[in-house]
Design a protein around this motif. Structure first.
Motif: not given
Length: 342
Positions: A163-190
């Motif tokens: 398991l990763p030790s820090s952060g919320q998401l790998n920097l390789l994934f460019d997810i646009e911030m919509v709600t600020g909730l990372k899991l929700i933003d990923i589901m809303l992303s294209d």
């Protein structure tokens, strides 16, 4: 139900009023100029100082200053950071959703594991299973959250590399911030890598959520155990046994449902504890939430940010308490008709 709703809204408004008074008082309790503490602008021209003085009514009495201060808060203006000169409102919009996500995940884990273990301990009262679960609850409650976080990082991140030790998401994934909730933003992303990003975000969430959830989980274990023991000792359960209902049917149909009533009332109270633990976990796991941001602001003596973070986190906690009260009433209809609130 209407009386209950009005009582809770009245309590919420009174609590928020007291919070606003405390927050406003900090402008005078913190060292430095009152106008600087309110606005956060440490360097200003004479014209800007005069403009801010008119906005915050610093030449008026305390009541006028309080009304002006609350007017700025209600308009979404929390001032600017003394350390970075960034808008406090924007900082809260960036960091607060991450804290909400972590706290809700920790609460879900605490309830998902804590309640079944508590019910299991009550069902096997004074048997080895009960003693093992109680020992786990005592041990889990005694472990400091910062020590637990470091141990989990050492085992699952450094030793096992699971398991990763820090952060919320790998920097390789460019997810646009919509709600600020990372899991929700990923589901809303294209993003074409949505599934991989979701998996990575969940992996990043596991260790911080477990760290924050452990202490509340042990409390829910004891609450569920006590509540279930009281239910199993009640007269209607004895009547159900006398009618020949099986133990499994009694527990499933009558025990769990009634035992939940005593637990739901505590969810709001425990959520305040979860928010406090999350602040520590965010620092250790480099989780970009409001808790870690608030601690950094305290270290930097950023008084404007401290006030904004206090208002945001406290208001969020109050709303969770109110929602827990409404959930309690939903599963316990007798509370709806009480004329006097506790």
């Amino acid at each position: 139900m209407l009386n209950f709703t009005l009582r809770r809204l009245n309590l919420l408004l009174f609590t928020l009023l007291m919070l606003s008074i405390v927050s406003f008082s900090l402008n005078y309790l913190f060292p430095g100029d009152v106008l600087v503490n309110m606005s956060g602008e440490t360097v200003m021209s004479d014209a800007r100082e005069q403009e801010l003085s008119l906005i915050y009514h610093t030449d008026g009495n305390i009541l006028q200053q309080y009304i002006a201060y609350m007017g700025q808060i209600f308009s979404g203006n929390f001032g600017v950071s003394m350390a970075s000169s960034a808008s406090i409102s924007n900082e809260l919009l960036i960091h607060l959703p991450a804290t909400i996500e972590l706290c809700l995940a920790a609460l879900f884990i605490a309830l998902l594991i804590g309640m079944p273990l508590g019910f299991l301990a009550a069902i096997f009262h004074n048997k080895p299973v009960d003693k093992i679960i109680l020992a786990f609850a005592m041990l889990g409650y005694s472990i400091p959250v910062f020590w637990l976080a470091l141990i989990l990082i050492m085992i699952f991140s450094i030793t096992l590399s699971l398991l990763p030790s820090s952060g919320q998401l790998n920097l390789l994934f460019d997810i646009e911030m919509v709600t600020g909730l990372k899991l929700i933003d990923i589901m809303l992303s294209d993003s074409p890598y949505k599934a991989a990003a979701m998996k990575d975000a969940l992996l990043h969430l596991i260790l911080p959520a477990i760290t924050v959830a452990l202490a509340p989980m042990t409390i829910f274990i004891r609450l569920a155990r006590t509540s279930m023991l009281e239910v199993l000792d009640s007269n209607y359960i004895k009547a159900a046994r006398a009618k020949g209902l099986s133990k499994a049917m009694i527990i499933y149909r009558h025990g769990i449902r009634n035992a939940l009533v005593g637990i739901v009332r505590q969810i709001g109270l425990q959520f305040a504890n979860i928010v406090t633990l999350a602040m520590i976990a965010e620092v250790i796991f480099a989780w970009q939430g409001a808790g870690g941001w608030l601690i950094e602001s305290i270290e930097a003596r950023d008084y404007t940010a401290i006030q904004g973070g206090l208002i945001a986190l406290a208001t969020f906690t109050f709303f969770i308490n109110i929602l827990a009260d409404f959930l309690y009433v939903a599963i316990n209809p007798l509370e709806r008709y009480k004329k006097h609130g506790a």
